[in-house]
Design an enzyme around this catalytic site. Structure first.
Site, short mmCIF file in Angstrom:
data_model
loop_
_atom_site.label_atom_id
_atom_site.label_comp_id
_atom_site.label_asym_id
_atom_site.label_seq_id
_atom_site.Cartn_x
_atom_site.Cartn_y
_atom_site.Cartn_z
N HIS A 261 7.97 -23.63 36.17
CA HIS A 261 8.56 -23.48 37.57
C HIS A 261 8.78 -24.67 38.25
O HIS A 261 10.19 -24.87 38.66
CB HIS A 261 7.39 -22.87 38.26
CG HIS A 261 8.02 -22.57 39.87
ND1 HIS A 261 8.08 -21.27 40.12
CD2 HIS A 261 7.99 -23.20 40.91
CE1 HIS A 261 8.54 -21.07 41.48
NE2 HIS A 261 8.52 -22.49 41.95
N GLU A 262 8.04 -25.79 38.10
CA GLU A 262 8.33 -27.09 38.65
C GLU A 262 9.51 -27.74 37.99
O GLU A 262 10.21 -28.61 38.66
CB GLU A 262 7.18 -28.04 39.00
CG GLU A 262 6.01 -27.41 39.45
CD GLU A 262 6.31 -26.58 40.95
OE1 GLU A 262 7.31 -27.13 41.53
OE2 GLU A 262 5.70 -25.65 41.64
N HIS B 117 12.94 -26.90 39.37
CA HIS B 117 12.94 -27.53 40.58
C HIS B 117 13.51 -29.00 40.14
O HIS B 117 14.35 -29.35 40.99
CB HIS B 117 11.83 -27.90 41.61
CG HIS B 117 11.58 -26.40 42.04
ND1 HIS B 117 12.58 -25.43 42.45
CD2 HIS B 117 10.20 -25.80 42.39
CE1 HIS B 117 11.94 -24.36 43.04
NE2 HIS B 117 10.35 -24.64 42.98
#
Length: 247
Positions: free
Chosen positions: A144-145, A148
């Site tokens: 997920h990160e 980003h």
């Protein structure tokens, strides 16, 4: 339903023990026995044990977090692929054979929030060692990160712009695997509103809105949901750097 705040004790970082021998071997066993039974323990020793216990627990969490991180950087197909794509963006004019992701950009630490990770454009990725359940939870969080991280490099995201923020949250929740069928079913089940059809999309919308609601420029939950809906079609269908939703 509002989410209760984390326990206050999680916000406090313990002091290091007076000596390493105090938290290892026979001494640690003896102190633990005294604490659990209350035998021969002064109030000062009880307070010191509670501090040392938190220190030992957080040290174990930190060690395990970095162990999982390093394993995933070497063996997780999703994490490896994402770090390669990030390295390419960082080194556009470098031969592909020497692309290397800087693992120092992924750190483990104690977090006061319920979230399991975070991304900062200047500092990198934070994994919340006290919120990670297991290696596979960390894999979803790290993936997920990393989305980003990728988005920030490729499009220079303005994280205070709600539409930018919402778009990256949609992509991160969709591509990381955190909204795959069994993961979402384990979290919610049929009795909490989980639907088999379009369950992935509902999960992505819900989690993206939760994240956007924490943006200082977001007024409330309804505002976050509205912004997510506004950018939904273009952002959900953008699976870069993957060809499709992989997990």
């Amino acid at each position: 339903m509002s989410v209760p705040p984390p326990p206050k004790e999680d916000l406090i970082k313990p002091n290091p023990p007076k000596s390493e021998s105090a938290v290892s071997g026979f001494n640690w066993w003896r102190r633990t026995f005294q604490y659990k039974t209350g035998l021969g323990l002064t109030p000062e020793e009880e307070t010191q044990y509670e501090n040392d216990y938190k220190f030992v627990l957080q040290r174990k969490q930190c060690s395990k977090c970095y162990e999982y991180r390093d394993w995933l950087l070497n063996y997780s197909p999703t994490v490896i692929f994402m770090t390669q794509q990030i390295a390419k963006l960082n080194n556009k004019n470098t031969n592909a054979d020497v692309f290397k992701f800087d693992e120092s950009k992924i750190i483990c630490d104690v977090c006061p929030d319920w979230k399991s990770g975070g991304f900062h454009p200047d500092l990198g990725i934070l994994i919340c060692q006290n919120r990670i359940k297991d290696k596979w939870h960390l894999e979803d969080t790290l993936a997920h990160e990393l989305v980003h991280y990728f988005d920030n490099l490729k499009w220079e995201v303005d994280w205070l712009n709600l539409r930018h923020h919402a778009c990256s949250e949609i992509r991160a929740s969709s591509l990381s695997g955190e909204c795959r069928f069994f993961q979402e079913f384990a979290r919610r089940g049929f009795n909490t509103g989980f639907k088999v059809d379009r369950g992935h999309q509902a999960c992505v919308k819900r989690r993206a809105a939760i994240s956007v609601s924490g943006n200082p420029n977001c007024r409330d939950k309804e505002h976050a949901e509205r912004v997510v809906d506004e950018v939904w079609d273009s952002c959900f269908n953008d699976t870069r750097p993957f060809d499709e939703i992989y997990r």
